[in-house]
Write an enzyme that holds these catalytic residues in place. Structure first.
Site, PDB file in Angstrom:
ATOM      1  N   ASN A   8      55.434  23.818  41.223  1.00 17.47           N
ATOM      2  CA  ASN A   8      55.521  25.117  41.884  1.00 17.47           C
ATOM      3  C   ASN A   8      56.736  25.880  41.338  1.00 17.47           C
ATOM      4  O   ASN A   8      57.868  25.379  41.402  1.00 17.47           O
ATOM      5  CB  ASN A   8      55.661  24.867  43.401  1.00 17.47           C
ATOM      6  CG  ASN A   8      55.751  26.137  44.206  1.00 17.47           C
ATOM      7  OD1 ASN A   8      56.457  27.063  43.822  1.00 17.47           O
ATOM      8  ND2 ASN A   8      55.062  26.191  45.321  1.00 17.47           N
ATOM      9  N   HIS A  11      60.438  29.310  42.950  1.00 20.87           N
ATOM     10  CA  HIS A  11      61.889  29.529  43.046  1.00 20.87           C
ATOM     11  C   HIS A  11      62.530  30.019  41.755  1.00 20.87           C
ATOM     12  O   HIS A  11      63.692  30.413  41.757  1.00 20.87           O
ATOM     13  CB  HIS A  11      62.572  28.303  43.643  1.00 20.87           C
ATOM     14  CG  HIS A  11      62.124  28.112  45.055  1.00 20.87           C
ATOM     15  ND1 HIS A  11      62.330  29.075  46.020  1.00 20.87           N
ATOM     16  CD2 HIS A  11      61.403  27.133  45.652  1.00 20.87           C
ATOM     17  CE1 HIS A  11      61.776  28.682  47.153  1.00 20.87           C
ATOM     18  NE2 HIS A  11      61.202  27.507  46.957  1.00 20.87           N
ATOM     19  N   HIS A  44      52.909  30.641  45.076  1.00 24.21           N
ATOM     20  CA  HIS A  44      52.529  31.088  46.424  1.00 24.21           C
ATOM     21  C   HIS A  44      52.784  32.587  46.495  1.00 24.21           C
ATOM     22  O   HIS A  44      53.930  33.033  46.462  1.00 24.21           O
ATOM     23  CB  HIS A  44      53.389  30.330  47.451  1.00 24.21           C
ATOM     24  CG  HIS A  44      53.042  30.639  48.871  1.00 24.21           C
ATOM     25  ND1 HIS A  44      53.636  29.996  49.930  1.00 24.21           N
ATOM     26  CD2 HIS A  44      52.166  31.514  49.434  1.00 24.21           C
ATOM     27  CE1 HIS A  44      53.143  30.450  51.066  1.00 24.21           C
ATOM     28  NE2 HIS A  44      52.249  31.388  50.790  1.00 24.21           N
ATOM     29  N   ARG A  46      53.152  35.224  48.660  1.00 26.94           N
ATOM     30  CA  ARG A  46      53.343  35.439  50.096  1.00 26.94           C
ATOM     31  C   ARG A  46      53.020  36.876  50.483  1.00 26.94           C
ATOM     32  O   ARG A  46      53.115  37.785  49.653  1.00 26.94           O
ATOM     33  CB  ARG A  46      54.797  35.130  50.479  1.00 26.94           C
ATOM     34  CG  ARG A  46      55.076  33.656  50.624  1.00 26.94           C
ATOM     35  CD  ARG A  46      56.480  33.430  51.158  1.00 26.94           C
ATOM     36  NE  ARG A  46      56.617  32.075  51.634  1.00 26.94           N
ATOM     37  CZ  ARG A  46      56.441  31.712  52.912  1.00 26.94           C
ATOM     38  NH1 ARG A  46      56.170  32.601  53.831  1.00 26.94           N
ATOM     39  NH2 ARG A  46      56.566  30.458  53.252  1.00 26.94           N
ATOM     40  N   ARG A  50      58.039  37.783  48.749  1.00 23.47           N
ATOM     41  CA  ARG A  50      59.475  37.513  48.643  1.00 23.47           C
ATOM     42  C   ARG A  50      59.866  36.807  47.345  1.00 23.47           C
ATOM     43  O   ARG A  50      60.973  36.917  46.898  1.00 23.47           O
ATOM     44  CB  ARG A  50      59.979  36.719  49.847  1.00 23.47           C
ATOM     45  CG  ARG A  50      59.489  35.297  49.893  1.00 23.47           C
ATOM     46  CD  ARG A  50      60.202  34.529  50.959  1.00 23.47           C
ATOM     47  NE  ARG A  50      59.716  34.866  52.280  1.00 23.47           N
ATOM     48  CZ  ARG A  50      59.725  34.011  53.298  1.00 23.47           C
ATOM     49  NH1 ARG A  50      60.240  32.810  53.144  1.00 23.47           N
ATOM     50  NH2 ARG A  50      59.255  34.340  54.472  1.00 23.47           N
ATOM     51  N   GLU A  71      48.612  29.365  46.109  1.00 20.74           N
ATOM     52  CA  GLU A  71      48.721  29.150  47.556  1.00 20.74           C
ATOM     53  C   GLU A  71      48.607  30.497  48.247  1.00 20.74           C
ATOM     54  O   GLU A  71      49.242  31.470  47.823  1.00 20.74           O
ATOM     55  CB  GLU A  71      50.076  28.526  47.900  1.00 20.74           C
ATOM     56  CG  GLU A  71      50.227  27.108  47.427  1.00 20.74           C
ATOM     57  CD  GLU A  71      51.602  26.542  47.714  1.00 20.74           C
ATOM     58  OE1 GLU A  71      51.852  25.406  47.282  1.00 20.74           O
ATOM     59  OE2 GLU A  71      52.427  27.229  48.352  1.00 20.74           O
ATOM     60  N   THR A 102      57.036  26.951  54.087  1.00 11.69           N
ATOM     61  CA  THR A 102      55.849  26.634  54.895  1.00 11.69           C
ATOM     62  C   THR A 102      56.180  25.506  55.875  1.00 11.69           C
ATOM     63  O   THR A 102      56.472  24.384  55.457  1.00 11.69           O
ATOM     64  CB  THR A 102      54.681  26.212  53.969  1.00 11.69           C
ATOM     65  OG1 THR A 102      54.653  27.108  52.863  1.00 11.69           O
ATOM     66  CG2 THR A 102      53.363  26.263  54.714  1.00 11.69           C
ATOM     67  N   GLU A 152      45.499  19.116  51.236  1.00 12.95           N
ATOM     68  CA  GLU A 152      46.856  18.775  50.799  1.00 12.95           C
ATOM     69  C   GLU A 152      47.619  18.379  52.050  1.00 12.95           C
ATOM     70  O   GLU A 152      47.661  19.135  53.033  1.00 12.95           O
ATOM     71  CB  GLU A 152      47.523  19.947  50.088  1.00 12.95           C
ATOM     72  CG  GLU A 152      48.940  19.589  49.647  1.00 12.95           C
ATOM     73  CD  GLU A 152      49.500  20.491  48.569  1.00 12.95           C
ATOM     74  OE1 GLU A 152      48.737  20.988  47.722  1.00 12.95           O
ATOM     75  OE2 GLU A 152      50.729  20.695  48.576  1.00 12.95           O
ATOM     76  N   HIS A 193      55.343  19.093  49.672  1.00 13.28           N
ATOM     77  CA  HIS A 193      56.402  19.675  50.484  1.00 13.28           C
ATOM     78  C   HIS A 193      57.600  18.741  50.617  1.00 13.28           C
ATOM     79  O   HIS A 193      57.492  17.643  51.141  1.00 13.28           O
ATOM     80  CB  HIS A 193      55.954  20.105  51.887  1.00 13.28           C
ATOM     81  CG  HIS A 193      56.753  21.299  52.345  1.00 13.28           C
ATOM     82  ND1 HIS A 193      58.007  21.192  52.862  1.00 13.28           N
ATOM     83  CD2 HIS A 193      56.490  22.623  52.272  1.00 13.28           C
ATOM     84  CE1 HIS A 193      58.477  22.397  53.102  1.00 13.28           C
ATOM     85  NE2 HIS A 193      57.584  23.289  52.749  1.00 13.28           N
TER      86      HIS A 193
HETATM   87  N1  PXP Z   1      52.547  22.373  48.687  1.00 17.08           N
HETATM   88  C1  PXP Z   1      52.424  23.426  49.520  1.00 17.08           C
HETATM   89  C2  PXP Z   1      51.079  23.681  50.134  1.00 17.08           C
HETATM   90  C3  PXP Z   1      53.506  24.277  49.797  1.00 17.08           C
HETATM   91  O1  PXP Z   1      53.357  25.315  50.627  1.00 17.08           O
HETATM   92  C4  PXP Z   1      54.743  24.032  49.147  1.00 17.08           C
HETATM   93  C5  PXP Z   1      55.896  24.949  49.381  1.00 17.08           C
HETATM   94  O2  PXP Z   1      55.616  26.199  48.878  1.00 17.08           O
HETATM   95  C6  PXP Z   1      54.822  22.928  48.273  1.00 17.08           C
HETATM   96  C7  PXP Z   1      53.716  22.099  48.086  1.00 17.08           C
HETATM   97  C8  PXP Z   1      56.064  22.622  47.522  1.00 17.08           C
HETATM   98  O3  PXP Z   1      57.096  22.291  48.394  1.00 17.08           O
HETATM   99  P1  PXP Z   1      58.547  22.097  47.821  1.00 17.08           P
HETATM  100  O4  PXP Z   1      58.969  23.402  47.240  1.00 17.08           O
HETATM  101  O5  PXP Z   1      59.345  21.695  49.022  1.00 17.08           O
HETATM  102  O6  PXP Z   1      58.474  21.015  46.776  1.00 17.08           O
END
Ligand code: PXP
Length: 239
Positions: A8, A11, A44, A46, A50, A71, A102, A152, A193
């Site tokens: 992901n 960030h 994601h 949003r 953001r 996402e 999330t 997931e 997550h």
């Molecule tokens: N999976 C999903 C469905 C999420 O919403 C997120 C956070 O955006 C992640 C995985 C990744 O989480 P993290 O950034 O804490 O690794």
């Protein structure tokens, strides 16, 4: 079974947006993530935009030859965007404006009409859809009833316990049982997550998790060891 790694890159966009300009470039980071061995890219989009913006979605989706996992919140606006751009995968997640990240799994009952419709429409466009849920049998069963091919599992709770060096066996069992139950129903299971090297090692003991989606830790750890090394290390852990 070899598990896949989805990275992901939200960030990278958070950092870029902190200055309101174009550096660091999200598309460039996605290219490096791909060449480092990731199996898919997650973003994601949003509702408040953001971090990831619509243009990031368009550019990564068009130009990068790696499966894109988008996402999205369970809203008609997001469904319309998904059907228009047709990423390879969709993960439907709950979303609150005020949350930092999330916070939990989807409320499948409350969103059942929307989810049924979305899963069906996305399937018609050959988009693989997963539902982000808490690790409990009721959610797994409800996801199955809604026609989801993938779930997931929200791993936030166990990862927090592991980080704080607290007992996590109860949470581990919940995830293990949910994975087994889902696999028996023929549902593909992903997890995500809050995952770090330590929690990935623990979670990868569970057979039947086909995909890990990891974001914040990879981007943060990249400051110290570089994104390539970080991805390679995760791939080794989850293989
Ligand atoms: N999976 C999903 C469905 C999420 O919403 C997120 C956070 O955006 C992640 C995985 C990744 O989480 P993290 O950034 O804490 O690794």
């Amino acid at each position: 079974m070899k598990s896949r790694l989805g990275v992901n890159v939200d960030h990278i966009a958070t950092l870029r947006n902190a200055r309101g300009e174009s550096h660091p470039d999200v598309h460039k980071s996605a290219k490096i993530v791909k060449s480092s061995g990731a199996d898919s890219i997650t973003i994601h989009l949003r509702e408040d935009r953001r971090h990831i913006k619509d243009n990031d979605l368009i550019k990564i989706n068009k130009k990068l030859r790696i499966p894109l996992n988008l996402e999205m919140a369970p809203t008609n606006e997001m469904l319309k965007i998904s059907l228009k751009h047709r990423p390879d995968y969709i993960c439907i997640v709950p979303e609150k404006r005020t949350e930092i990240t999330t916070e939990g799994g989807l409320n499948l009952k409350k969103n059942s009409n929307f989810l049924k419709k979305a899963i069906c429409e996305l399937k018609k466009k050959e988009i693989r859809t997963s539902l982000f849920i808490e690790p409990n049998p009721e959610s797994v069963l409800n996801a199955n009833k809604l026609g989801a091919e993938c779930i997931e599992i929200h791993t936030g709770k166990i990862c927090n316990l592991i980080n704080k060096r607290k007992k996590y066996s109860k949470e581990f069992k919940k995830i293990l049982n949910s994975v087994k139950y889902a696999n028996n129903l023929g549902i593909e299971v992903h997890a995500g997550h809050g995952i770090t090297f330590r929690s990935a090692k623990i979670l990868s003991k569970i057979k039947g998790i086909e995909e890990f989606n990891i974001g914040h830790f990879i981007i943060g750890e990249s400051i110290f060891i570089g994104i390539k090394n970080c991805i390679k290390k995760f791939k080794k852990i989850i293989k």
